[in-house]
Design a protein around this motif. Structure first.
Motif, mmCIF file in Angstrom:
data_model
loop_
_atom_site.group_PDB
_atom_site.id
_atom_site.type_symbol
_atom_site.label_atom_id
_atom_site.label_comp_id
_atom_site.label_asym_id
_atom_site.label_seq_id
_atom_site.Cartn_x
_atom_site.Cartn_y
_atom_site.Cartn_z
ATOM 1 N N UNK A 258 0.861 -1.186 0.000
ATOM 2 C CA UNK A 258 0.000 0.000 0.000
ATOM 3 C C UNK A 258 0.899 1.238 0.000
ATOM 4 N N UNK A 259 1.134 1.787 -1.168
ATOM 5 C CA UNK A 259 2.054 2.914 -1.293
ATOM 6 C C UNK A 259 1.453 4.193 -0.730
ATOM 7 N N UNK A 260 0.145 4.359 -0.871
ATOM 8 C CA UNK A 260 -0.501 5.549 -0.321
ATOM 9 C C UNK A 260 -0.409 5.559 1.199
ATOM 10 N N UNK A 261 -0.612 4.397 1.821
ATOM 11 C CA UNK A 261 -0.530 4.318 3.279
ATOM 12 C C UNK A 261 0.899 4.559 3.760
ATOM 13 N N UNK A 262 1.878 4.065 3.009
ATOM 14 C CA UNK A 262 3.273 4.280 3.392
ATOM 15 C C UNK A 262 3.597 5.770 3.383
ATOM 16 N N UNK A 263 3.131 6.460 2.363
ATOM 17 C CA UNK A 263 3.375 7.896 2.280
ATOM 18 C C UNK A 263 2.601 8.645 3.370
ATOM 19 N N UNK A 264 1.348 8.269 3.563
ATOM 20 C CA UNK A 264 0.519 8.959 4.563
ATOM 21 C C UNK A 264 1.055 8.746 5.968
ATOM 22 N N UNK A 265 1.685 7.596 6.218
ATOM 23 C CA UNK A 265 2.199 7.287 7.552
ATOM 24 C C UNK A 265 3.420 8.073 7.938
ATOM 25 N N UNK A 266 3.983 8.835 6.998
ATOM 26 C CA UNK A 266 5.194 9.589 7.312
ATOM 27 C C UNK A 266 4.962 10.562 8.467
ATOM 28 N N UNK A 267 3.752 11.129 8.559
ATOM 29 C CA UNK A 267 3.463 12.118 9.596
ATOM 30 C C UNK A 267 3.519 11.515 10.995
ATOM 31 N N UNK A 268 3.244 10.199 11.109
ATOM 32 C CA UNK A 268 3.272 9.539 12.418
ATOM 33 C C UNK A 268 4.547 8.718 12.622
ATOM 34 N N UNK A 269 5.480 8.820 11.693
ATOM 35 C CA UNK A 269 6.684 7.978 11.758
ATOM 36 C C UNK A 269 7.514 8.296 12.994
ATOM 37 N N UNK A 270 8.130 7.234 13.548
ATOM 38 C CA UNK A 270 9.024 7.424 14.686
ATOM 39 C C UNK A 270 10.336 8.063 14.261
ATOM 40 N N UNK A 271 10.769 7.754 13.046
ATOM 41 C CA UNK A 271 11.999 8.329 12.505
ATOM 42 C C UNK A 271 11.724 8.822 11.088
ATOM 43 N N UNK A 272 12.590 9.682 10.606
ATOM 44 C CA UNK A 272 12.404 10.258 9.274
ATOM 45 C C UNK A 272 13.730 10.211 8.521
ATOM 46 N N UNK A 273 14.277 9.002 8.420
ATOM 47 C CA UNK A 273 15.583 8.856 7.763
ATOM 48 C C UNK A 273 15.594 9.437 6.358
ATOM 49 N N UNK A 274 14.507 9.231 5.621
ATOM 50 C CA UNK A 274 14.471 9.723 4.245
ATOM 51 C C UNK A 274 14.522 11.245 4.189
ATOM 52 N N UNK A 275 13.786 11.904 5.084
ATOM 53 C CA UNK A 275 13.777 13.360 5.097
ATOM 54 C C UNK A 275 15.040 13.929 5.726
#
Length: 296
Positions: A258-275
């Protein structure tokens, strides 16, 4: 998108027709389980060397030379299967002659609408360097599949973060990793590389592997590992990053990504390695220096 990754038991097909029949049955099974994309392992085309004379199949250079006339049949086989099954197929890899006596480890991606694109292996293993006839690729690609972008990292390439990061910055959401490893340590290295790339880029990774023994081949002699679908270890995703993996003698592991859910979950992510990736590039962090101890 439902994705299937293969743990492919290396066999000894009598000829191209036998190889094609086996691949058709295998991929038809994946499609019956709902797969829209199937990922096959590195060095898949070298299984065709089993049909060559014993002295040829035991010699890598001779095998590669004799494999080249089958390239057209290879393209036709997977183009036809992708169209008929309405499934995207990553056909492992084919060592393709690019100049006389020089080969690139090319991973071909066939699309359900009849398209064909590819990624050449960028980093060569010790085995490939010692062969004296395999050379690295020179470009990094991303490809469009349905409404997502995918990239390919051929086995050892998944252990190097910068080319994969370039794919991510070009919009990649799914990394396909066709692999072939002959030791438990090698299988672990590739798995760790896949997990690291999933974490630092916030992407899914689909890894296929070869399995079993093929003592007749200098490249496919021993094979180990499990195929897997992997994700970042974060909120709403498996703590170990493993969405699905093959067990025992199973050929396929499948999961719906689920690519949309993966993207949407960024706001609740514990870490933000990509950003947070650009933080590594601060000038002060580009070079380490020896720090003398402070003495009281």
């Amino acid at each position: 998108m439902k994705v299937a990754v293969c743990r492919y038991p290396v066999a000894m097909p009598a000829d191209m027709h036998a190889f094609a029949a086996r691949l058709e049955a295998l991929l038809t099974d994946a499609r019956a389980q709902g797969a829209r994309l199937a990922v096959l392992p590195e060095y898949l085309a070298l299984e065709l060397a089993a049909s060559f004379a014993p002295d040829v199949r035991a010699d890598l250079k001779a095998s590669l030379a004799q494999l080249q006339p089958l390239r057209g049949d290879w393209i036709a086989l997977f183009t036809g299967l992708a169209r008929r099954l309405q499934m995207h197929i990553l056909a492992g890899s084919f060592l393709l002659e690019v100049t006389p006596g020089r080969y690139r480890n090319r991973s071909d991606l066939f699309t359900a609408d009849g398209g064909h694109c590819w990624q050449d292996k960028l980093q060569l293993t010790g085995f490939e360097k010692r062969s004296g006839v395999i050379e690295p690729g020179e470009a990094v690609h991303v490809m469009q599949l349905d409404d997502i972008r995918v990239g390919i990292a051929v086995c050892y390439d998944c252990e190097f973060p910068l080319p994969v990061r370039a794919q991510r910055e070009a919009g990649m959401q799914l990394l396909l990793v066709p692999s072939c490893t002959d030791t438990d340590a090698g299988a672990t290295r590739v798995r760790v590389g896949c997990l690291a790339r999933a974490l630092e880029n916030r992407i899914y990774v689909a890894q296929a592997v070869t399995a079993g023994e093929a003592r007749w081949s200098p490249a496919l002699d021993v094979n180990t590992g499990q195929a897997a679908l992997l994700a970042p270890m974060d909120v709403g995703l498996p703590a170990d990053g493993i969405l699905a993996q093959t067990e025992g003698d199973a050929c396929w592991a499948l999961a719906t990504l689920d690519f949309a859910a993966l993207e949407a979950g960024r706001a609740q992510a514990q870490v933000a390695n990509d950003l947070d990736w650009p933080g590594q590039n601060r000038f002060a962090l580009r070079r380490a220096c020896l720090q003398p101890p402070v003495r009281a």
